[in-house]
Design an enzyme around this catalytic site. Structure first.
Site, PDB file in Angstrom:
ATOM      1  CE  LYS A 239      -4.377  -1.573   2.535  1.00  0.00           C
ATOM      2  NZ  LYS A 239      -4.832  -1.906   1.413  1.00  0.00           N
TER       3      LYS A 239
ATOM      4  CG  ASP B  27      -3.090  -3.173  -2.062  1.00  0.00           C
ATOM      5  OD1 ASP B  27      -2.717  -3.944  -2.763  1.00  0.00           O
ATOM      6  OD2 ASP B  27      -3.120  -3.421  -0.894  1.00  0.00           O
TER       7      ASP B  27
ATOM      8  NE  ARG C 133      -4.527  -6.521  -6.657  1.00  0.00           N
ATOM      9  CZ  ARG C 133      -4.029  -6.053  -5.525  1.00  0.00           C
ATOM     10  NH1 ARG C 133      -4.809  -5.267  -4.930  1.00  0.00           N
ATOM     11  NH2 ARG C 133      -3.066  -6.269  -5.361  1.00  0.00           N
TER      12      ARG C 133
ATOM     13  CG  HIS D 128     -14.771 -12.437  -3.491  1.00  0.00           C
ATOM     14  ND1 HIS D 128     -14.711 -11.276  -2.970  1.00  0.00           N
ATOM     15  CD2 HIS D 128     -13.315 -13.046  -3.284  1.00  0.00           C
ATOM     16  CE1 HIS D 128     -13.380 -11.059  -2.597  1.00  0.00           C
ATOM     17  NE2 HIS D 128     -12.825 -12.177  -2.591  1.00  0.00           N
TER      18      HIS D 128
ATOM     19  NE  ARG E 256     -10.233  -0.944   3.109  1.00  0.00           N
ATOM     20  CZ  ARG E 256      -9.133  -0.603   3.861  1.00  0.00           C
ATOM     21  NH1 ARG E 256      -9.303   0.468   4.629  1.00  0.00           N
ATOM     22  NH2 ARG E 256      -7.952  -1.099   3.862  1.00  0.00           N
ATOM     23  NE  ARG E 257     -12.077  -6.885   2.381  1.00  0.00           N
ATOM     24  CZ  ARG E 257     -11.380  -6.057   1.861  1.00  0.00           C
ATOM     25  NH1 ARG E 257     -10.262  -6.007   2.607  1.00  0.00           N
ATOM     26  NH2 ARG E 257     -11.433  -5.210   1.058  1.00  0.00           N
TER      27      ARG E 257
HETATM   28  P1  FDA Z   1     -19.379  -7.579  -4.526  1.00  0.00           P
HETATM   29  O1  FDA Z   1     -19.100  -6.884  -3.353  1.00  0.00           O
HETATM   30  O2  FDA Z   1     -20.476  -7.415  -5.325  1.00  0.00           O
HETATM   31  O3  FDA Z   1     -19.481  -9.035  -3.915  1.00  0.00           O
HETATM   32  C1  FDA Z   1     -19.778 -10.237  -4.754  1.00  0.00           C
HETATM   33  C2  FDA Z   1     -20.105 -11.462  -3.873  1.00  0.00           C
HETATM   34  O4  FDA Z   1     -18.814 -11.769  -3.325  1.00  0.00           O
HETATM   35  C3  FDA Z   1     -21.068 -11.322  -2.672  1.00  0.00           C
HETATM   36  O5  FDA Z   1     -22.264 -11.378  -3.038  1.00  0.00           O
HETATM   37  C4  FDA Z   1     -20.568 -12.069  -1.470  1.00  0.00           C
HETATM   38  O6  FDA Z   1     -21.179 -13.365  -1.655  1.00  0.00           O
HETATM   39  C5  FDA Z   1     -19.209 -12.251  -1.772  1.00  0.00           C
HETATM   40  N1  FDA Z   1     -18.450 -11.274  -1.032  1.00  0.00           N
HETATM   41  C6  FDA Z   1     -17.745 -10.104  -1.446  1.00  0.00           C
HETATM   42  N2  FDA Z   1     -17.115  -9.740  -0.478  1.00  0.00           N
HETATM   43  C7  FDA Z   1     -17.129 -10.334   0.637  1.00  0.00           C
HETATM   44  C8  FDA Z   1     -16.911 -10.244   2.077  1.00  0.00           C
HETATM   45  N3  FDA Z   1     -16.250  -9.084   2.320  1.00  0.00           N
HETATM   46  N4  FDA Z   1     -17.303 -11.307   2.891  1.00  0.00           N
HETATM   47  C9  FDA Z   1     -18.136 -12.212   2.351  1.00  0.00           C
HETATM   48  N5  FDA Z   1     -18.457 -12.235   1.029  1.00  0.00           N
HETATM   49  C10 FDA Z   1     -18.075 -11.356   0.328  1.00  0.00           C
HETATM   50  N6  FDA Z   1     -10.162  -2.831  -3.161  1.00  0.00           N
HETATM   51  C11 FDA Z   1      -9.515  -1.472  -3.228  1.00  0.00           C
HETATM   52  O7  FDA Z   1     -10.088  -0.690  -3.337  1.00  0.00           O
HETATM   53  N7  FDA Z   1      -8.081  -1.458  -3.441  1.00  0.00           N
HETATM   54  C12 FDA Z   1      -7.460  -2.798  -3.838  1.00  0.00           C
HETATM   55  O8  FDA Z   1      -6.078  -2.610  -3.722  1.00  0.00           O
HETATM   56  C13 FDA Z   1      -8.180  -3.995  -3.477  1.00  0.00           C
HETATM   57  N8  FDA Z   1      -7.574  -5.228  -3.660  1.00  0.00           N
HETATM   58  C14 FDA Z   1      -8.182  -6.196  -3.554  1.00  0.00           C
HETATM   59  C15 FDA Z   1      -7.401  -7.614  -4.087  1.00  0.00           C
HETATM   60  C16 FDA Z   1      -8.224  -8.815  -4.470  1.00  0.00           C
HETATM   61  C17 FDA Z   1      -7.538 -10.031  -4.521  1.00  0.00           C
HETATM   62  C18 FDA Z   1      -9.755  -8.645  -4.043  1.00  0.00           C
HETATM   63  C19 FDA Z   1     -10.451  -9.693  -4.318  1.00  0.00           C
HETATM   64  C20 FDA Z   1     -10.262  -7.440  -3.569  1.00  0.00           C
HETATM   65  C21 FDA Z   1      -9.544  -6.258  -3.592  1.00  0.00           C
HETATM   66  N9  FDA Z   1      -9.972  -5.145  -3.204  1.00  0.00           N
HETATM   67  C22 FDA Z   1      -9.606  -3.949  -3.408  1.00  0.00           C
HETATM   68  C23 FDA Z   1     -11.683  -5.292  -2.841  1.00  0.00           C
HETATM   69  C24 FDA Z   1     -12.631  -5.145  -3.696  1.00  0.00           C
HETATM   70  O9  FDA Z   1     -12.577  -3.541  -4.181  1.00  0.00           O
HETATM   71  C25 FDA Z   1     -13.975  -5.189  -3.458  1.00  0.00           C
HETATM   72  O10 FDA Z   1     -14.483  -4.508  -2.118  1.00  0.00           O
HETATM   73  C26 FDA Z   1     -14.117  -6.657  -2.767  1.00  0.00           C
HETATM   74  O11 FDA Z   1     -13.637  -7.576  -3.582  1.00  0.00           O
HETATM   75  C27 FDA Z   1     -15.690  -7.020  -2.944  1.00  0.00           C
HETATM   76  O12 FDA Z   1     -16.243  -6.804  -4.263  1.00  0.00           O
HETATM   77  P2  FDA Z   1     -16.458  -8.218  -5.118  1.00  0.00           P
HETATM   78  O13 FDA Z   1     -15.899  -7.769  -6.409  1.00  0.00           O
HETATM   79  O14 FDA Z   1     -16.284  -9.396  -4.551  1.00  0.00           O
HETATM   80  O15 FDA Z   1     -18.074  -8.039  -5.529  1.00  0.00           O
END
Ligand code: FDA
Length: 307
Positions: free
Chosen positions: A96, A130, A180, A227, A288-289
């Site tokens: 970061k 990041d 990414r 995800h 945030r998670r």
């Molecule tokens: P979405 O939020 O729509 O979720 C889709 C589905 O995934 C949900 O319905 C649920 O089932 C599952 N899910 C998602 N998040 C979950 C959680 N916390 N707990 C349980 N289930 C969950 N962001 C950023 O701003 N800067 C960065 O550098 C990064 N780096 C990064 C690396 C990697 C490998 C990942 C996967 C994510 C990031 N992120 C990030 C976070 C990203 O911006 C985002 O907040 C999360 O990935 C959640 O978004 P989804 O794409 O999963 O979709």
């Protein structure tokens, strides 16, 4: 509303000082983090590799204000790179900018990143950068461009929730970046980010299409970090329409989320990498998670009851 509250909590010092000490919160965080030490994270790298899942390691912590602290983080990453190199593990790292001192000075973060990239090159590893809150996007992209001019094995994260990202991606393409792609995790105003999830998802897909076209023509590495099962299926369809095989398309997910789909994608032949975060400064990251899926609060409640 709950999402906004959790994101507000992620930036609140009182919350960070008090809530992070509660035993049940500490137990609940284990779902997303194997432990606080790099040794515990590296054990997971080894365990995941059995299912053909590769890793990205990240030390938790952000908004460092002292040069000594940023130096400690840099030394930590140098040691981790040496260790995964010595053990021949397929792990990358993700850093970061605010943890490497971007708020102290652009020269400080650039020098620390250069040390990390040089060590990574020596040991044959890849370094991701990041993307944090929108105030940092310009500085982070400048940092990445400068790093990319000296090191090929480095990539940057782009966030689909920002209106500007399509332009940022187009501007990066001439340098053959590694990207990414994520949706975005910070509290952003509607002046800079799409407020509605369906617009974020649609922008993600459009950005993914651009990246798939670029992977096809060579030079660019793209990692689809999500995800979201529906989006993953659309990306797979778009890739197949371009005559790509699963091995051409990389997905990344967070440790502890979508474990079954991580294994399924790896079995289908995709490159799958899981981000393993570790460290003591987990509070803002954990909030945030929770904000991404407020239903996760039930899991925290269950840990409170089961203590
Ligand atoms: P979405 O939020 O729509 O979720 C889709 C589905 O995934 C949900 O319905 C649920 O089932 C599952 N899910 C998602 N998040 C979950 C959680 N916390 N707990 C349980 N289930 C969950 N962001 C950023 O701003 N800067 C960065 O550098 C990064 N780096 C990064 C690396 C990697 C490998 C990942 C996967 C994510 C990031 N992120 C990030 C976070 C990203 O911006 C985002 O907040 C999360 O990935 C959640 O978004 P989804 O794409 O999963 O979709």
């Amino acid at each position: 509303m709950l999402r906004k509250l959790l994101l507000w909590g992620s930036e609140n010092d009182f919350f960070s000082d008090h809530v992070a000490r509660l035993g049940f919160v500490r137990r609940a965080v284990r779902r997303f983090m194997p432990g606080e030490t790099s040794a515990e994270a590296i054990e997971e790298v080894v365990r995941l590799s059995v299912s053909r899942i590769r890793s990205v390691l990240a030390l938790l912590g952000e908004n460092v204000t002292e040069a000594d602290e940023a130096d400690d983080v840099t030394r930590h990453y140098e040691a981790v790179l040496k260790e995964i190199g010595a053990r021949d593990l397929d792990a990358e790292i993700s850093v970061k900018p605010t943890q490497l001192g971007i708020d102290i000075g652009e020269d400080v973060v650039a020098a620390n990143l250069e040390r990390i990239l040089s060590t990574a090159k020596e040991h044959g590893h890849f370094v991701w950068i990041d993307m944090e809150g929108s105030d940092y996007v310009d500085r982070t992209l400048d940092l990445y461009r400068a790093a990319r001019s000296r090191h090929t094995d480095t990539g940057v994260c782009l966030q689909a929730y920002l209106y500007r990202t399509a332009e940022d991606l187009a501007a990066l393409l001439p340098i053959n970046p590694s990207v990414r792609l994520v949706k975005g995790a910070y509290a952003e105003s509607t002046k800079v980010a799409f407020p509605r999830k369906r617009d974020v998802d649609q922008n993600y897909l459009q950005l993914a299409q651009t990246l798939l076209d670029e992977i096809g023509s060579g030079g660019v590495r793209a990692a689809f970090a999500t995800h979201d099962g529906a989006l993953i299926r659309r990306i797979q369809e778009e890739a197949a329409q371009r005559g790509m095989t699963p091995g051409d398309v990389e997905f990344q997910m967070l440790y502890g989320i979508g474990t079954t789909s991580q294994e399924k994608l790896a079995a289908q032949g995709h490159e799958v990498r899981v981000h393993i975060s570790y460290g003591i400064a987990w509070f803002p990251w954990y909030m945030r998670r929770l904000a991404e899926r407020p239903a996760n609060l039930w899991f925290v409640m269950r840990k409170m009851i089961s203590r």
